[in-house]
Write a protein that holds these residues in place. Structure first.
Motif, PDB file in Angstrom:
ATOM      1  N   ASP A  39      64.590  41.623  -7.731  1.00  0.00           N
ATOM      2  CA  ASP A  39      64.745  42.899  -8.439  1.00  0.00           C
ATOM      3  C   ASP A  39      64.988  44.042  -7.467  1.00  0.00           C
ATOM      4  OD1 ASP A  39      64.434  41.734 -10.876  1.00  0.00           O
ATOM      5  OD2 ASP A  39      62.338  42.312 -11.147  1.00  0.00           O
TER       6      ASP A  39
ATOM      7  N   GLN B  72      68.457  43.900  -6.078  1.00  0.00           N
ATOM      8  CA  GLN B  72      69.441  44.406  -7.032  1.00  0.00           C
ATOM      9  C   GLN B  72      69.437  45.926  -7.057  1.00  0.00           C
ATOM     10  OE1 GLN B  72      71.762  42.568  -8.828  1.00  0.00           O
ATOM     11  NE2 GLN B  72      72.542  44.663  -9.112  1.00  0.00           N
TER      12      GLN B  72
ATOM     13  N   ASP C 226      72.644  48.262  -6.382  1.00  0.00           N
ATOM     14  CA  ASP C 226      73.060  49.345  -7.276  1.00  0.00           C
ATOM     15  C   ASP C 226      73.148  50.670  -6.532  1.00  0.00           C
ATOM     16  OD1 ASP C 226      73.055  47.481  -9.288  1.00  0.00           O
ATOM     17  OD2 ASP C 226      71.089  48.054 -10.085  1.00  0.00           O
TER      18      ASP C 226
END
Length: 665
Positions: free
Chosen positions: A465, A468, A472
């Motif tokens: 997580d 990611q 982003d």
């Protein structure tokens, strides 16, 4: 009537509704059954008031006119189409239009969206007869009805409806005991669903009632809730009435549509307990109601609870792991506020499977109060079931599993699964609250291999997580603007007073990765030139700062005395960036290039303080988003640092279990 007989009645009514053309869907017959039960319960409460008034020689005026009382219409000869016409065209419209008192208006709000009526009036008459045969004056039926109703809710999985409000009873009871609501306090759930937390609080408080005045306070001004769903609001109201709260203050409303920035003290509550829906998203218009805008419903509900908590109050809330570590600006900002403006007292980390409707979601019970910042958080890791990865519908969490957490949080009695984290450690981690059980990798026998493997799985999921989040962020660097550079000359000042005649009591060194630790070498004979390192000081090795040997003293236990060869400085008030930003920049590739440019020396280059003052640093255009980004860097580094030991420990435990003495045949 015993529990089995009552259960048989509910099943018989459900079977008849499932056979009806208009109530085959589980949600439809649950709605029909709920409002019938509510009117029967409400009539029983009204009968009790009338009997008490008669004994006291007073007069009680029922809220409903006689023709709409259960005892009148449900026990009449009405059946077939005439019954359907009365219910659809007379009874329900009257309930929707009630007014004149808060109780009447609450009933009207509950029935506003109720539309389900069975198609067959003859089948409806049979269901009404079954409901009418239940004696709600018998106290034992109150508890029995709650058990049966919660089992119905748990089995209703249509469109995830039950998942919005069903919380396992052991979790509810444990959170209530820890929060410890008392008579005289206002208890609130902003997404109350079937009112499990409010019912648990009522059961917790009821034993303390001694006087009529206390009973009145208990009935009318103790339990408050909001719920967006029409059926759920009705379920919650009825559940509280079944448990002796005659006038629960439950309002049908989308909580997130309220402006969380403008609650007055009169709109705040002493105790808030809730399990908000998570994993959902909210539209941009709703997000405008919150200081930190986010589409994530769990973060919005957390901000709502923070806003509605009264001074001296306390909150117990169920939240997914992501709230503890996600690095988007909104999540990072809310965590900083939560730690700095509220007192987070405990975080109970639950394994997967505790909530059957979100079986793979890792969740936490978070407890915080309003009154001073966080000092120390008591963490507790609830273990998974023996030899299992997670709990499940067939192997649910039991109350006994949570007893260790309660002893730790309430009484301060530790066990294997408890640990503490102080404020400075949280700050140093960039306000990352996803702190795993520290003993997860320390035991290598096979006795707890399942716990350690589950811990590693959770850590790796968190890393994915976080990775990611970095992906982003890297794809949208425009969200992290940089303004023109400034030199440090105007913003730093030398620190580190000399020891002089004082005797340095703790010598500190700086590692190449920027960590502070006790100095292990032999001290110099002359220690008068050693320099004092205080919280907020930067310290660096002038010959190795270009490879990362620079640190920030964040905590009192890191303070001490450093070699006179080290350089110390601190930021001046009003600097255009904070300590964490400056440290991250100086350890970055661009920062190291600046350090190399300002270092001096033909053989062994050094960065003296005069050179450090010439370093150019870009100013963050949006300090809040940059703080969140830097926190994500820190979180990734911490999780990467901690993962290997946990993974090796889990593998060793698994190997021990695999080769241990066991009988498989």
């Amino acid at each position: 009537m015993n529990l089995l007989a009552l259960q048989a009645k509910i099943k018989s009514a459900s079977d008849k509704m499932r056979a009806d053309d208009n109530t085959k869907n589980a949600l439809r017959y649950l709605e029909q059954l709920t409002w019938l039960l509510f009117l029967k319960v409400f009539d029983a409460v009204e009968e009790t008031h009338e009997m008490v008034a008669e004994i006291d020689g007073t007069t009680y005026h029922p809220l409903l006119p006689k023709q709409y009382r259960w005892a009148t219409w449900a026990r009449s000869s009405l059946t077939g189409d005439a019954l359907i016409d009365f219910v659809s065209g007379d009874l329900l419209p009257h309930l929707r239009e009630m007014s004149g008192s808060p109780r009447a208006e609450r009933i009207a709000a509950i029935f506003t969206e109720i539309r389900t009526v069975m198609k067959s009036g003859y089948s409806l008459k049979e269901v009404i007869a079954i409901v009418d045969s239940i004696d709600f004056h018998a106290l034992e039926n109150h508890h029995a009805m709650s058990v049966i109703y919660e089992s119905l809710l748990a089995q209703t999985s249509d469109a995830g409806w039950s998942g919005e409000f069903y919380t396992p009873r052991p979790v509810v009871e444990s959170m209530v005991r820890i929060a410890n609501p008392e008579l005289g306090e206002r208890v609130y759930d902003p997404c109350c669903g079937s009112a499990g937390f409010l019912v648990g609080s009522a059961q917790h408080i009821e034993g303390s009632l001694k006087t009529t005045e206390q009973r009145e306070q208990f009935n009318h001004s103790t339990f408050y809730g909001q719920e967006a769903g029409d059926i759920a609001a009705l379920v919650g109201t009825m559940n509280l009435v079944l448990h002796g709260v005659e006038d629960p203050q439950i309002v049908r409303r989308n909580t997130l549509e309220q402006d969380a920035r403008n609650f007055s003290p009169s709109e705040q509550f002493n105790v808030i307990m809730t399990n908000p829906p998570f994993g959902g998203t909210e539209n941009p218009q709703v997000q405008q109601n919150f200081p930190s805008k986010s589409a994530a419903t769990e973060l919005l509900f957390l901000q709502h609870c923070m806003a509605r908590l009264a001074d001296g109050g306390r909150t117990a809330i169920v939240l997914p792991d992501g709230v503890l570590y996600r690095t988007e600006t909104s999540f990072s900002t809310v965590r900083r506020r939560l730690i700095n403006e509220f007192n987070v007292t405990a975080i109970v980390r639950l394994p997967t499977g505790v909530f059957p409707t979100a079986a793979d979601t890792r969740t936490n019970l978070i407890f915080f109060g309003k009154g001073g910042r966080t000092e120390t958080i008591r963490y507790y890791q609830v273990p998974p079931p023996p030899k299992k990865r997670s709990y499940s519908k067939t192997n649910p969490l039991t109350q006994s599993v949570l007893e260790g957490a309660e002893r730790w949080i309430i009484d301060g009695v530790p066990d294997t699964y408890s640990w503490e984290v102080d404020y400075d450690t949280i700050v140093a981690s960039g306000f990352d609250l996803d702190i795993p059980w520290p003993l997860a990798g320390s035991v290598t026998d096979g006795s707890n291999a399942d716990e350690r493997l589950e811990d590693v799985r959770g850590r790796m999921a968190t890393l994915l997580d976080l990775a990611q989040s970095l992906v982003d962020a890297n794809a949208s660097l425009a969200d992290y603007p940089l303004l023109p550079t400034v030199t440090l000359d105007a913003w730093i000042e030398e620190s580190g007073a000399r020891a002089g005649s004082a005797t340095p009591d703790r010598l500190v060194g700086v590692s190449n990765d920027g960590g502070l630790a006790p100095f292990k070498g032999a001290p110099a004979k002359d220690q008068s030139r050693y320099r004092r390192l205080e919280v907020g000081d930067f310290v660096y090795n002038p010959m190795r700062v270009n490879v990362g040997s620079i640190a920030l003293c964040r905590r009192e236990e890191e303070t001490g005395w450093v070699s006179p060869d080290y350089m110390l400085f601190r930021l001046k008030p009003g600097a255009p960036f904070d300590n964490e930003y400056l440290l991250t920049f100086l350890k970055s590739e661009r920062g190291r290039a600046e350090i190399d440019r300002e270092s001096r020396g033909a053989v062994r280059r050094r960065l003296y303080l005069d050179g450090a003052k010439n370093i150019s640093v870009p100013v963050p255009g949006d300090p809040e988003t940059w703080s969140a980004l830097i926190a994500s860097f820190q979180a990734v580094k911490r999780h990467l640092r901690d993962l290997p030991a946990a993974a090796y420990g889990a593998l060793a435990s698994f190997e021990s279990a695999a080769f241990g003495e066991r009988t498989d045949a």
